[in-house]
Design a protein around this motif. Structure first.
Motif, PDB file in Angstrom:
ATOM      1  N   ILE A 160       0.860  -1.186   0.000  1.00  0.00           N
ATOM      2  CA  ILE A 160       0.000   0.000   0.000  1.00  0.00           C
ATOM      3  C   ILE A 160       0.891   1.228   0.000  1.00  0.00           C
ATOM      4  N   ILE A 161       0.673   2.112  -0.952  1.00  0.00           N
ATOM      5  CA  ILE A 161       1.529   3.278  -1.156  1.00  0.00           C
ATOM      6  C   ILE A 161       0.707   4.547  -0.945  1.00  0.00           C
ATOM      7  N   ARG A 162       1.166   5.421  -0.083  1.00  0.00           N
ATOM      8  CA  ARG A 162       0.542   6.731   0.107  1.00  0.00           C
ATOM      9  C   ARG A 162       1.470   7.795  -0.452  1.00  0.00           C
ATOM     10  N   CYS A 163       0.929   8.658  -1.306  1.00  0.00           N
ATOM     11  CA  CYS A 163       1.746   9.670  -1.977  1.00  0.00           C
ATOM     12  C   CYS A 163       1.273  11.075  -1.660  1.00  0.00           C
ATOM     13  N   GLU A 164       2.174  12.017  -1.873  1.00  0.00           N
ATOM     14  CA  GLU A 164       1.852  13.437  -1.755  1.00  0.00           C
ATOM     15  C   GLU A 164       2.522  14.169  -2.903  1.00  0.00           C
ATOM     16  N   ARG A 165       2.040  15.358  -3.200  1.00  0.00           N
ATOM     17  CA  ARG A 165       2.644  16.154  -4.261  1.00  0.00           C
ATOM     18  C   ARG A 165       4.081  16.488  -3.902  1.00  0.00           C
ATOM     19  N   GLY A 166       4.978  16.407  -4.885  1.00  0.00           N
ATOM     20  CA  GLY A 166       6.384  16.732  -4.645  1.00  0.00           C
ATOM     21  C   GLY A 166       7.264  16.083  -5.688  1.00  0.00           C
ATOM     22  N   SER A 167       8.552  16.330  -5.574  1.00  0.00           N
ATOM     23  CA  SER A 167       9.526  15.809  -6.533  1.00  0.00           C
ATOM     24  C   SER A 167      10.429  14.791  -5.851  1.00  0.00           C
ATOM     25  N   GLU A 168      10.524  13.617  -6.458  1.00  0.00           N
ATOM     26  CA  GLU A 168      11.344  12.560  -5.881  1.00  0.00           C
ATOM     27  C   GLU A 168      11.651  11.528  -6.959  1.00  0.00           C
ATOM     28  N   HIS A 169      12.865  11.000  -6.956  1.00  0.00           N
ATOM     29  CA  HIS A 169      13.221   9.857  -7.791  1.00  0.00           C
ATOM     30  C   HIS A 169      14.201   8.995  -7.011  1.00  0.00           C
ATOM     31  N   TYR A 170      14.055   7.697  -7.130  1.00  0.00           N
ATOM     32  CA  TYR A 170      14.971   6.795  -6.454  1.00  0.00           C
ATOM     33  C   TYR A 170      16.283   6.706  -7.231  1.00  0.00           C
ATOM     34  N   PHE A 171      17.338   6.323  -6.524  1.00  0.00           N
ATOM     35  CA  PHE A 171      18.664   6.234  -7.133  1.00  0.00           C
ATOM     36  C   PHE A 171      18.896   4.905  -7.840  1.00  0.00           C
ATOM     37  N   THR A 172      18.233   3.851  -7.389  1.00  0.00           N
ATOM     38  CA  THR A 172      18.471   2.529  -7.960  1.00  0.00           C
ATOM     39  C   THR A 172      17.168   1.897  -8.411  1.00  0.00           C
ATOM     40  N   GLU A 173      17.266   1.005  -9.402  1.00  0.00           N
ATOM     41  CA  GLU A 173      16.083   0.294  -9.875  1.00  0.00           C
ATOM     42  C   GLU A 173      15.558  -0.661  -8.805  1.00  0.00           C
ATOM     43  N   GLU A 174      16.448  -1.158  -7.949  1.00  0.00           N
ATOM     44  CA  GLU A 174      16.015  -2.050  -6.863  1.00  0.00           C
ATOM     45  C   GLU A 174      15.013  -1.366  -5.947  1.00  0.00           C
ATOM     46  N   GLU A 175      15.173  -0.058  -5.736  1.00  0.00           N
ATOM     47  CA  GLU A 175      14.224   0.673  -4.895  1.00  0.00           C
ATOM     48  C   GLU A 175      12.843   0.718  -5.536  1.00  0.00           C
ATOM     49  N   TYR A 176      12.804   0.792  -6.868  1.00  0.00           N
ATOM     50  CA  TYR A 176      11.516   0.773  -7.562  1.00  0.00           C
ATOM     51  C   TYR A 176      10.904  -0.628  -7.533  1.00  0.00           C
ATOM     52  N   ILE A 177      11.735  -1.649  -7.666  1.00  0.00           N
ATOM     53  CA  ILE A 177      11.234  -3.025  -7.705  1.00  0.00           C
ATOM     54  C   ILE A 177      10.716  -3.462  -6.338  1.00  0.00           C
ATOM     55  N   TYR A 178      11.503  -3.191  -5.291  1.00  0.00           N
ATOM     56  CA  TYR A 178      11.168  -3.716  -3.965  1.00  0.00           C
ATOM     57  C   TYR A 178      10.542  -2.681  -3.022  1.00  0.00           C
TER      58      TYR A 178
END
Length: 232
Positions: A160-178
């Motif tokens: 379950i993911i809760r989001c808010e307006r803002g700017s963010e990007h992860y540094f690694t693809e593993e962070e997106y996968i897991y």
């Protein structure tokens, strides 16, 4: 009203107190719970199919909320007006479909005043249900992943993911996968899930001959999961 563990978790991550659009409302119990418990001032229950909308209509009427929860037949966000909802709630579907819904009408997605809340199912001992696509989409659309939870309910894992307006990007693809937030907080249910994923990968490796071209990729996956479970 009693909700399942996963829907209870979803509901209590809704913080706006405003209008919530429940995309794929199914039986309507989540939006009913939100309005009854003053976690939302009003709701819009939306689904692409007539059957779920009819069930939701019956339940909304049963709880006397006809004047506070509107019903709409809609494919994703198609029938939601820009700026109409503080919170967009999308739950109970796979990552690829959720990504399509988020990206299809970006002006509507981005008009949510506080959070977008999404929830996808991960079956036990299965790949990550393409949830990495959801995380990429949320970042691309200008949201920060403020909080992630994982629950185990009726034999399945749910992220379950809760989001808010803002700017963010992860540094690694593993962070997106897991899940970067799950990794950083070392969420106990996430660690339990990853232990099962490690066992699954090890079982696959044991049955795979050394000559199998895909074995190198599976070994990398094994190492990644081991590193997450045992950070240096």
């Amino acid at each position: 009203m009693q909700l399942s563990k996963r829907l209870q978790t979803v509901a209590h991550l809704v913080h706006s107190g405003g209008v919530v659009a429940d995309i794929g409302c199914d039986h309507g119990f989540t939006i009913i719970y939100l309005v009854m418990n003053q976690l939302a001032s009003a709701g819009i229950a939306m689904d692409v199919a007539d059957g779920p909308l009819m069930r939701a209509k019956e339940h909304i009427h049963q709880y006397g909320l006809d004047n506070r929860i509107a019903l709409r037949k809609s494919d994703g966000l198609q029938q939601l007006v820009e700026g109409e909802a503080d919170t967009i709630l999308i739950s109970g579907i796979g990552g690829a479909l959720m990504e399509r819904i988020l990206r299809e009408f970006p002006h509507v997605t981005q008009s949510a005043k506080v959070p977008v809340l999404s929830q996808t199912v991960l079956r036990a001992l299965s790949p990550q249900s393409e949830i990495y696509k959801v995380r990429h989409a949320l970042h691309d659309l200008g949201f920060v992943i403020a909080q992630e939870e994982m629950v185990f309910d009726q034999g399945k894992y749910y992220t379950i993911i809760r989001c808010e307006r803002g700017s963010e990007h992860y540094f690694t693809e593993e962070e997106y996968i897991y899940g970067g937030d799950l990794m950083r907080t070392r969420h106990p249910v996430f660690l339990e899930y990853m232990q099962k994923e490690l066992a699954r990968v090890q079982h696959v490796l044991e049955a795979m001959p050394d000559t199998q071209p895909a074995k190198r990729q599976i070994l990398r996956e094994q190492q990644t999961i081991s590193d997450i479970l045992n950070p240096r």
